[in-house]
Design an enzyme around this catalytic site. Structure first.
Site, PDB file in Angstrom:
ATOM      1  N   SER A   1       0.947  -1.012   0.098  1.00  0.00           N
ATOM      2  CA  SER A   1       0.180   0.065   0.010  1.00  0.00           C
ATOM      3  C   SER A   1       0.838   1.387  -0.037  1.00  0.00           C
ATOM      4  CB  SER A   1      -0.966   0.055   1.279  1.00  0.00           C
ATOM      5  OG  SER A   1      -1.525   1.216   1.454  1.00  0.00           O
TER       6      SER A   1
ATOM      7  N   TYR B   1      -2.565   5.427  -4.184  1.00  0.00           N
ATOM      8  CA  TYR B   1      -3.585   6.242  -4.009  1.00  0.00           C
ATOM      9  C   TYR B   1      -3.263   7.681  -5.030  1.00  0.00           C
ATOM     10  CZ  TYR B   1      -5.602   3.833  -0.129  1.00  0.00           C
ATOM     11  OH  TYR B   1      -6.298   2.979   0.805  1.00  0.00           O
TER      12      TYR B   1
ATOM     13  N   THR C   1      -6.502   2.587  -6.519  1.00  0.00           N
ATOM     14  CA  THR C   1      -7.516   2.446  -5.758  1.00  0.00           C
ATOM     15  C   THR C   1      -8.477   3.838  -5.867  1.00  0.00           C
ATOM     16  OG1 THR C   1      -6.460   0.981  -3.905  1.00  0.00           O
ATOM     17  CG2 THR C   1      -8.521   2.108  -3.423  1.00  0.00           C
TER      18      THR C   1
ATOM     19  N   LYS D   1      -8.528  -0.818  -8.991  1.00  0.00           N
ATOM     20  CA  LYS D   1      -9.074  -1.401  -7.670  1.00  0.00           C
ATOM     21  C   LYS D   1     -10.090  -0.626  -6.981  1.00  0.00           C
ATOM     22  CE  LYS D   1      -8.154  -3.307  -3.083  1.00  0.00           C
ATOM     23  NZ  LYS D   1      -8.538  -2.523  -2.246  1.00  0.00           N
TER      24      LYS D   1
ATOM     25  N   HIS E   1     -13.737  -2.445  -0.945  1.00  0.00           N
ATOM     26  CA  HIS E   1     -12.516  -1.962   0.329  1.00  0.00           C
ATOM     27  C   HIS E   1     -12.957  -2.582   1.570  1.00  0.00           C
ATOM     28  CE1 HIS E   1      -9.500   1.362   0.292  1.00  0.00           C
ATOM     29  NE2 HIS E   1      -9.448   0.921   1.555  1.00  0.00           N
TER      30      HIS E   1
HETATM   31  C1  GLV Z   1      -6.962   1.876   4.277  1.00  0.00           C
HETATM   32  O1  GLV Z   1      -7.098   1.535   3.010  1.00  0.00           O
HETATM   33  C2  GLV Z   1      -7.897   1.474   5.204  1.00  0.00           C
HETATM   34  O2  GLV Z   1      -8.983   0.677   4.736  1.00  0.00           O
HETATM   35  O3  GLV Z   1      -7.755   1.686   6.161  1.00  0.00           O
END
Ligand code: GLV
Length: 403
Positions: free
Chosen positions: A110, A133, A159, A253, A277
């Protein structure tokens, strides 16, 4: 407290993590948005679909290999990107990436990770995806892509479902802060988990080494800086430019609709990850397993469709493959196993899931993941054929027809 060998499935790891982590940290992982309807639905929805086994087949050798987003996988379950991993256990992202490589699958790092692109790149030759991101300054986005090129990542996924922060009420209730700090509301939770507190302090806290901040600072100020840079206007043309600059498999995503999937195909991305998510962003959406087949039917001949959300068993992986997904992703299950036992926990959780997937394939009569198909699925409350015919006849009579 559970021992590693007592954990026989990923739900056991969840309770082991609950025993080890301070409440606010456990709930940060475990929680979803609003009423958590979508989070619960993700796993519950798998129960509506039943597998139809076929027997008298040769299943002495089962081939689970698949190439997905340019990553060569020994079996089709990848590790989804999750932030702040070293808060949960000092083995962190590097430990998880090593466990994934040893288990023959891909790890997605990430942007909000607590280990750097370079550290993870150096730690493992296994397949690696970087989750980007999108930031509102393309110089920063291109800078992250340059680092992924240098560290030999295989794919990038952007994402798109975090344009605003989800409303995670458990975090408000427990008084979670990033980084974890003591306050009046959460003090008792941390006092109850002294071993975690000592481990966290001994590791010297954590940072966000992938956040392209102009200057350093503590985790809290980096996270705030990062939040201020998050792009709220992600466009397809923007993605096209980043994709061209990257030049390797580029993935989106967080899509949930057939229409967005068609747009992704038109944009020319290598794949999409159907994901909500983990129910942490929009609450009230569908379980992803309910969405995947329609999306595969619309775009599966043009890009690779991966399913993320609620997977807790090998049979869930097999159901998603039967729907047409190329592979699945997990998030919380590997974080629970990491939190409780470090890298060794992740290794065991992956071994259990891999064995479950292989066993399920054997039990439905498939010697390869490519043999799984929709003929292996039926829906819950399936009506036996003789009753279905009777029901049709009854309905016909009721509307004035003759039997
Ligand atoms: C980060 O992507 C979360 O969902 O905390």
């Amino acid at each position: 407290m559970r021992r590693l060998e007592d954990c026989l499935n990923v739900v056991d790891f969840e309770s082991a993590a609950r025993d080890v982590l301070p409440g606010p940290v456990f709930h940060y992982i475990d929680g979803g948005a609003d009423d958590e309807v979508t989070k619960r639905a993700n796993t519950a929805a798998f129960e509506q679909y039943h597998l139809i086994p076929r027997y008298l087949r040769d299943i002495r050798a089962i081939d689970m290999r698949r190439t997905v987003f340019g990553c060569e996988l020994q079996w089709p379950l990848m590790l989804a990107p999750t932030g702040l991993t070293r808060v949960f256990h000092p083995d962190g992202e590097v430990g998880v990436a090593e466990a994934a490589a040893a288990a023959g699958t891909a790890y997605a790092l990430s942007t909000m990770a607590t280990s750097s692109i370079e550290e993870v790149g150096a730690a493992t030759q296994g397949p690696k995806i970087f989750q980007l991101y999108l930031l509102n300054d393309d110089a920063l986005n291109f800078g992250l892509i340059d680092r992924c090129k240098a560290a030999n990542f295989d794919a990038i996924c952007v994402t798109v479902d975090t344009i605003v922060a989800g409303n995670r009420e458990r975090d408000h209730r427990t008084g979670l802060t990033v980084p974890p700090r003591l306050n009046r509301r959460n003090l008792r939770h941390f006092v109850q988990r002294p071993a975690w507190c000592l481990r966290y302090l001994a590791a010297g806290g954590v940072g966000l080494p992938n956040v392209p901040a102009a200057s350093g600072g503590d985790l809290g100020s980096l996270a705030a800086y990062f939040a201020s840079k998050m792009e709220q206007n992600i466009t397809w043309s923007r993605l096209e430019r980043l994709m061209a600059y990257w030049g390797k498999p580029f993935v989106v995503k967080g899509l949930q609709s057939v229409e967005d999937a068609r747009n992704a195909a038109a944009c020319g991305v290598a794949g999409i990850i159907v994901s909500n998510h983990g129910g942490r962003q929009l609450d009230g959406g569908s379980a992803t397993i309910d969405l995947v087949a329609d999306i595969v039917d619309a775009v599966g001949d043009r890009l690779e469709v991966v399913m993320d959300g609620g997977v807790r068993r090998g049979s869930h992986v097999v159901k998603a493959l039967a729907m047409g997904a190329r592979a699945c992703m997990i998030g919380r299950p590997y974080l629970y196993s990491l939190s409780a036992f470090g890298k060794a926990g992740v290794a065991r959780a992956l071994t259990l899931l891999r064995k479950e997937t292989e066993r399920t394939l054997a039990l439905i009569g498939c010697a390869s993941v490519d043999e799984v198909g929709r003929h292996h699925l039926t829906v819950n409350a399936r009506v036996p054929d003789f009753l279905r015919e009777r029901r049709v006849r009854t309905e016909f009579t009721e509307i004035g027809g003759r039997t």
